[in-house]
Enzyme design. Structure first.
Site, short mmCIF file in Angstrom:
data_model
loop_
_atom_site.label_atom_id
_atom_site.label_comp_id
_atom_site.label_asym_id
_atom_site.label_seq_id
_atom_site.Cartn_x
_atom_site.Cartn_y
_atom_site.Cartn_z
N ARG A 67 0.83 -1.21 0.00
CA ARG A 67 0.00 0.00 0.00
C ARG A 67 0.87 1.27 0.00
O ARG A 67 0.55 2.26 -0.65
CB ARG A 67 -0.89 -0.02 1.25
CG ARG A 67 -1.92 1.07 1.30
CD ARG A 67 -2.75 0.97 2.55
NE ARG A 67 -3.72 -0.12 2.48
CZ ARG A 67 -4.99 0.04 2.11
NH1 ARG A 67 -5.44 1.22 1.79
NH2 ARG A 67 -5.81 -0.97 2.07
N MET A 92 -12.27 5.29 -3.59
CA MET A 92 -12.67 4.17 -2.74
C MET A 92 -11.50 3.39 -2.14
O MET A 92 -11.62 2.18 -1.90
CB MET A 92 -13.58 3.22 -3.53
CG MET A 92 -14.84 3.89 -4.06
SD MET A 92 -15.83 4.69 -2.78
CE MET A 92 -16.59 3.26 -2.03
N HIS A 111 -18.65 13.37 1.82
CA HIS A 111 -19.33 12.17 2.31
C HIS A 111 -20.84 12.44 2.30
O HIS A 111 -21.27 13.53 2.69
CB HIS A 111 -18.85 11.85 3.72
CG HIS A 111 -19.47 10.60 4.28
ND1 HIS A 111 -19.08 9.34 3.87
CD2 HIS A 111 -20.46 10.43 5.18
CE1 HIS A 111 -19.82 8.44 4.49
NE2 HIS A 111 -20.66 9.08 5.30
#
Ligand code: GRF
Length: 217
Positions: A67, A92, A111
């Site tokens: 990552r 995402m 959001h």
């Protein structure tokens, strides 16, 4: 005055991205979209951005074992373009503390709920299931905890008795498109500053009236 240089990260259709692109098309708007980056090759938003003449880039997270390597690539792409502000718009992937720290107070997210209520996914379904009379949307500075961080702008949307998640989502999305451009403008004009983990806004008013749902008979 130089415009704020914005990079947008997407994973999907990119309607919020498009709202920001449209806002920036107005010569008086104090920000410009320098690049749109998707972690998903073929995300529909990429074609929309390209059609608007914006530079696009795919950094596919699946191409990276670690990552941290994916985020290093993201970081380098943003740095090399002198990005001032990173806007997550339906991106995402969870970002690590390290990436969020590098972009402290220069990374914002949208959001589809009135945070801190209803963090996470399947928001509209959960709002309807609990019988809430109002929902809404939030633009906030990003912190390491998901959907957490100092709130910049919110919009309220009434929940209707016959709403299903799709209907409610559509009304909330229309407000998302309004608040994202407002939030970016406030930051670009230096009117939204984080003080003790709250955003202080200068030169703007709050509405004085409350809303009732249902309306009084
Ligand atoms: C929006 O509802 C946004 O609030 C959430 O993901 C959705 C992205 O939609 N974070 P779009 O790609 O901007 O159309």
């Amino acid at each position: 005055m130089a415009k704020l240089r914005v990079g947008i990260l997407i994973s999907g259709r990119g309607s919020n991205m498009r709202a920001l692109i449209e806002a920036c098309a107005d010569g008086g708007y104090p920000a410009e979209i320098v690049v749109v980056i998707s972690n998903v090759p073929g995300a529909p938003g990429l074609a929309r951005a390209a059609a608007a003449g914006i530079a696009t880039l795919v950094i596919d997270h699946k191409a990276y074992v670690e990552r941290s390597a994916f985020e290093d690539a993201l970081h380098a792409a943003l740095l090399s373009r002198n990005i001032d502000l990173v806007c997550l718009a339906g991106f995402m992937r969870l970002l690590t503390d390290a990436f969020v720290g590098r972009w402290h107070d220069r990374l914002i997210n949208i959001h589809p709920s009135l945070l801190p209520a209803f963090r996470g996914l399947r928001v509209h379904e959960r709002v309807i299931a609990c019988g809430a009379r109002f929902s809404g949307c939030t633009v906030h500075f990003v912190r390491p905890v998901m959907d957490d961080g100092p709130i910049i702008v919110q919009a309220v949307v009434a929940v209707h008795a016959d709403d299903d998640p799709e209907r409610l989502a559509a009304r909330v999305l229309a407000e998302e498109h309004r608040i994202y451009r407002l939030a970016v403008r406030l930051i670009a004009e230096g009117r939204a500053r984080v003080v003790a983990e709250r955003v202080v806004i200068t030169g703007a008013r709050a509405p004085s009236l409350g809303l009732l749902n249902p309306e009084p008979i």
